[in-house]
Design a protein around this motif. Sequence first.
Motif, PDB file in Angstrom:
ATOM      1  N   ILE A 123       0.843  -1.206   0.000  1.00 35.26           N
ATOM      2  CA  ILE A 123       0.000   0.000   0.000  1.00 35.26           C
ATOM      3  C   ILE A 123       0.867   1.241   0.000  1.00 35.26           C
ATOM      4  CG2 ILE A 123      -1.653   1.290   1.395  1.00 35.26           C
ATOM      5  CD1 ILE A 123      -2.923  -1.319   2.162  1.00 35.26           C
ATOM      6  N   ILE A 130       1.239   6.688  -6.823  1.00 36.55           N
ATOM      7  CA  ILE A 130       0.098   7.556  -7.165  1.00 36.55           C
ATOM      8  C   ILE A 130       0.509   9.021  -7.046  1.00 36.55           C
ATOM      9  CG2 ILE A 130      -2.229   8.242  -6.490  1.00 36.55           C
ATOM     10  CD1 ILE A 130      -2.568   5.534  -7.359  1.00 36.55           C
ATOM     11  N   CYS A 501       4.132   4.268 -12.601  1.00 37.50           N
ATOM     12  CA  CYS A 501       3.318   3.089 -12.851  1.00 37.50           C
ATOM     13  C   CYS A 501       4.027   1.827 -12.409  1.00 37.50           C
ATOM     14  CB  CYS A 501       2.990   3.001 -14.317  1.00 37.50           C
ATOM     15  SG  CYS A 501       1.992   4.380 -14.771  1.00 37.50           S
ATOM     16  N   VAL A 504       3.561   1.672  -8.670  1.00 34.89           N
ATOM     17  CA  VAL A 504       2.198   1.284  -8.272  1.00 34.89           C
ATOM     18  C   VAL A 504       1.958  -0.189  -8.567  1.00 34.89           C
ATOM     19  CG1 VAL A 504      -0.252   1.670  -8.633  1.00 34.89           C
ATOM     20  CG2 VAL A 504       1.313   3.594  -8.628  1.00 34.89           C
ATOM     21  N   ALA A 505       2.387  -0.608  -9.754  1.00 36.34           N
ATOM     22  CA  ALA A 505       2.148  -1.999 -10.132  1.00 36.34           C
ATOM     23  C   ALA A 505       2.849  -2.938  -9.159  1.00 36.34           C
ATOM     24  CB  ALA A 505       2.630  -2.241 -11.552  1.00 36.34           C
ATOM     25  N   LEU A 508       0.903  -2.988  -5.923  1.00 34.37           N
ATOM     26  CA  LEU A 508      -0.350  -3.750  -6.011  1.00 34.37           C
ATOM     27  C   LEU A 508      -0.070  -5.241  -6.039  1.00 34.37           C
ATOM     28  CD1 LEU A 508      -2.471  -1.659  -8.552  1.00 34.37           C
ATOM     29  CD2 LEU A 508      -2.921  -1.985  -6.132  1.00 34.37           C
ATOM     30  N   ILE A 509       0.924  -5.629  -6.823  1.00 33.97           N
ATOM     31  CA  ILE A 509       1.227  -7.060  -6.921  1.00 33.97           C
ATOM     32  C   ILE A 509       1.671  -7.588  -5.546  1.00 33.97           C
ATOM     33  CG2 ILE A 509       2.850  -8.740  -7.910  1.00 33.97           C
ATOM     34  CD1 ILE A 509       2.772  -7.051 -10.478  1.00 33.97           C
ATOM     35  N   PHE A 512      -1.310  -7.835  -3.312  1.00 38.06           N
ATOM     36  CA  PHE A 512      -2.196  -8.905  -3.764  1.00 38.06           C
ATOM     37  C   PHE A 512      -1.639 -10.268  -3.346  1.00 38.06           C
ATOM     38  CE2 PHE A 512      -3.801 -11.832  -7.054  1.00 38.06           C
ATOM     39  CZ  PHE A 512      -5.156 -11.659  -6.832  1.00 38.06           C
TER      40      PHE A 512
ATOM     41  N   LEU B 649      -5.781  -4.489  -9.676  1.00 36.29           N
ATOM     42  CA  LEU B 649      -4.423  -4.693 -10.172  1.00 36.29           C
ATOM     43  C   LEU B 649      -4.397  -4.676 -11.695  1.00 36.29           C
ATOM     44  CD1 LEU B 649      -1.450  -5.570  -9.786  1.00 36.29           C
ATOM     45  CD2 LEU B 649      -2.253  -7.911  -9.760  1.00 36.29           C
ATOM     46  N   VAL B 656      -2.386   1.762 -17.451  1.00 31.00           N
ATOM     47  CA  VAL B 656      -1.077   2.391 -17.519  1.00 31.00           C
ATOM     48  C   VAL B 656      -0.323   1.949 -18.764  1.00 31.00           C
ATOM     49  CG1 VAL B 656       1.172   2.255 -16.460  1.00 31.00           C
ATOM     50  CG2 VAL B 656      -0.815   2.820 -15.100  1.00 31.00           C
TER      51      VAL B 656
END
Lengths: 526, 777
Positions: A123, A130, A501, A504-505, A508-509, A512, B649, B656
């Motif tokens: 997070i 972001i 990006c 962020v990716a 998130l991964i 997750f 996700l 993007v």
Amino acid sequence: MAMNNNNIIVKLFTSLKLTVALLAISLAIVFLGTMAQEPLGQKIAVERFFQSFFVDQVAMEAAYIKTVQIFGVATEPLSPERILEAKRWPVFPGGYLIGVLLLINLLSAHAQRFTFTWKKGGIFLTHIGIILLLLGQLLTDLLSQESFVHMERGDRRHFSVSFDNNELVLLSHVNAQSNRVVAIPESLLERTAEVTHPDLDGLKIRSLQHWVNAAPKSARQFVDWFSEKQTDRFNDRERRKVQLEKRGKLGKAEQAELDQLTADLPELQQRQFFAQFFARDFYIARAKEETAEELKELLEMFRKRVEEVPLSEAKANSFKPAILAMMKEWEAVAARHAVKVDGGRLGDFYKFVVPLPPALASDQRNFPAAVIEIKGATASTKWLVTCQTELTQRVDDGNKTYHISLRPARHYKEHSLSLVDLKYEKYAGTETPKNFESIVLLDDAKANVQRKVSISMNAPLRHDGLTYYQYQMNQNQLGSTSQTVLQVVRNPGWLTPYFACLIVALGLIYQFLIHLVGFARKRRST
Amino acid sequence: MNTDKVSDQKTPAPAAEQGWTRWLPWVVLILAALYIVGAAQPPKAKGDFDYVAFGRLPMLLNGRIKPLDTVARTSLLQIAGQQKVPLEGNGPDRTWGEWDELQKADGGRGLYFRKWYQFGKRPKSLSSTPWLMEVLMRPDVADTRFVFRVHHPELLREMGLEEKGVDQSGLRFYSFNQMRPHLLSLHREKERIGKIPDAQRNPYEQSKYKLAHVLELYVQLRHSLQPNRLDLGPRAGGVPSGVADYAADLKQLARDGKQQAAAFDQFIKESGQHAGFFSTMFQHVGDRLLEQGALPAEDEALAALLVKDLTAVRDGNRERLPDMSPAEREQYQQVESALAAFLTLDPSRQAGLARHLLSVQSRYQTMDSRANLLLIPPMPDDDHTGHDHSDGHTHSWTKTGATVLTAVRTGKMPEPVTAYGAMSTAFVQGKPGDFNTAVLLYVSWLHGNGFQAALDKGRKEHYFNHTAPFARSMYLYLLALLLAAFSWLNLSRWLMRSAFYLIGLAFLIHTAGLIARMLLEGRPPVTNLYSSAVFVGWGSVLLGWILERVFRNGIGSCTAGAIGFTTLIIADHLALEGDTMEMMRAVLDTNFWLATHVTCITIGYASTFLAGFLALVYVLRGTLTRTLSAETAQSLARMVYGIVCFAMLFSFVGTVLGGIWADQSWGRFWGWDAKENGALLIVIWNALILHCRWGRLVRDRGLMNLAIFGNVVTAWSWFGVNMLGIGLHSYGFMDEAFNTLKWFGFSHILLIVVGSLPLHYWASGKELLAGPSQPSA
């Protein structure tokens, strides 16, 4: 960070409720901003919704119009004048405001609530990304600059031209090798104040008339334009009449409209007929010679034509009132659009200027025009300048000579591009483009670079902080592709979204996976 | 409750199933597999003419090589909205028979197709390729088939066709003969409507435009193989519009054509006229003369007839002179000068030119300008690269008309033209043996001249079309959905397991179809809206199937079945727009970005939908049935939460990647384009759901309602933004789809209202109130 936990403002700015509210509002802005794109034109919609702190009432109205339109409610479209209206007041938060609030919300929440743990690492990363993304977008809005390079085979360019901005240019020869160029931005022509510049040796320029978007017309073109207008008017009304008649059952207002149309149409038809066949020659003659006995000469010519074609005398006579009415209108329109200047190549050819609605769509540009007064040492002269043509005009002031033109603003570069070749392929048997490709020679003496580069869709050229993209291919009148248009973008922040990006990716991964592992563990233990 | 106990157990207990029901799921699976095996059998032609072999022949249309079968299917789908043309049905007095017979009574009024309850009736019908064969080679028969679907009442009234045609529960089908009188006016209207932006057309204009468009398509097909006449004027002589013996015509052309063409070229050179213009003029003359019967054999008589006709035209034109627009005047002057040049010739030369113009030049030129199929492959000797056409030398395929016109001047007719000529003659004269031989000979010619790749492509795509994997899996998904839903009603384990197996089988076929498409196209799975629907379905089914594998409570199967079925239905409707493997515009022509951005974003759509459908299961099961226990509710909430994370996700990464693609090709990362905004909406919505959950602003039910609204947001981004007619990458306007979208939105909002009802109104309310109420994030 030392902050009072109970402060109501701190609580507000760090709360997740605010985040959710801001996300909901941004959802609304994105939706409405998308809806408004067709009525407003994409560029303006983006400015009003996303690149401003507040959305104004006109932009909101545009979004509303489109929204009800797709639900089948027909509404009056917004006129360009209304869209560009100066009186606007804020009615809804805009993209920048929400962006700034989200930033504050994020930063303060992290400062106040979050303590870094590995479980929340994803997070954390996501939010950093972001923030970077928001800042990068702001940077792009502020710093990026777009322009275009138009080239034909063999052309060499060391500048690109702006899509939105124009300039009045005065060029004078200094010696055989170099020229001196003074460029006056179009915005100064919108005012009537005198403009001067040290390099102009006392020459003073004043704008007398200015059009944001206009089509200058010769006498013949003007007559054509007018007769087309007559035909359009006739066709529009006839179509409306047919539409009403087909409907069968009509309301009171509609019945009245139909009656009016039925009454008007014959006259309109006669005027259209007349405009197409008889008035042209006459008005071209009139525009040249300014004769006084217009009606007499017209009717003479008219009678002669009537004898040539099989048309009854009665029909010819019945045209008379319609012709008179149209002539009157024509006089007024001509007087309104006529421009009087002292000469020059453009002034001799273009006798009229017809204003056009300002261009709103993102692929249309304005073609401004102006009547300017140039006060020199010896005399003061009036000139017509327009972006519709690249012709320059010669202005003599004593022993000095200037070449003036109104043209898209130029951005000069330290390197140059020459178009070696271009390719435009279509799929067999279709008009679907398969490949656009420009092969250019890049020449940068300073960086000691000289190489051949191919620029095509999805394969831009990056050099010296600029990126060249294949934009369009234009065909000449013979139908062969001869001109390529490259888009040039200077965007110092172009890498930020890539980094943002990625971050962020990753975040998130990571998050997750942590959830997935936790979920699997939980299941195993039950 | 049985289901919920099971869902809490670590592994399913087969012991719970007793006796013979244990074997039932296997029986279901085997039956379904047999159905698939049956469908996968290679096709065989029913009847004497081998239309299957004909359908495999390769040709070029819209920039890609495909079999005639694909053309037949996509064209008939666009025209009739279905893939079969029924030849029988009901007359006005409920008599059953062929249309020809039924039409005789009552002037062809009151005909209708087989009703669903007429179980005993099996109408004879044409499938798409035989229909195409008629259009290409026997237009007089094809023109009587009821294929043109029109349903706008005002449009029908305007054409005076309200009671004509054949009815199918409100939809009406018409033949080309019935449409012919309106062809020109529709064509003009199409031009007018074409200028109106899509979004501003009303339904009447849309149906008119659509009808004009499909009529145009039909006319194009009709001119693709042989010079069929359109016969727009009132026909007195009853001359057939088709060609009686195309093979003989071509032979004669090859023999005499050269000399006649030379004479024509000579005249054009001498008079300084425009050849194309002359041909067009004679096209009209030919139509008029043929209406009066066959052309006279003697030169003198023919010349006299021509002079009479042409002077009549000229005088008529002169009379209309004052009413002409400047453009028409210009054309008029051209006609005058062309006529003057022609009238100075002596009668025998006039007749000679007329014969050439009427039988060759204007016929084949018209044919060339109207045809759409590029049937004729590049001839081996005019290709400099030798005999290898394997990489699809798509640019050198030609239309029949142009090929014949060139061939006439050289005196040598290319083999593909004569091959199609032989097929036509055999087909018209009803000789299946000759027809099949002609097809075979052409195939072997293609083989021998370096077109193996094209033949191979034709054969594979034909088989793909024939097996229709997506349609098969669609039915299986529906069956699985029903089984899973029924399993909750009587809580039967075997039904649940059958559903699970069926989903697995359907998914395998779905995957096979997807891979076959990718191989045929040489592209990643998603290239257009159609394939995005197929892929969204595929992704959701996969996720649903995994959920079912983990939770074993039927919910995963049910959702997978529902989404698989719905998305494939959507894809089926999208296929009505035309070829689903169309070529891609320059900017989209990159497999890398299609594979990454488009695939990611589509998985994002798929998972958002999956979350939404799981939430629907929660609300519907909870409000309407008593089967939603607190434990099931909790596991559903866990599923939805997990799927939303997953969706977040993928939609974020996909969006993007799209930005990066845009930066690479248009020079900006983000341009607030409609489609980009649509993708952003999904990301924001998913972020909002997750933040609501983390902030404890919602519990299970709130989460469900938010997820349901996620369906609306996704549907909007997927389809809605395409309907606004703006943006760089919109796929085009689909009016009917928009109404569906509206209902989709309204029904979901209604369900959210239902989902927000206090728990004591819910059928499962008691269980839910009693159960653990702690949110389980």
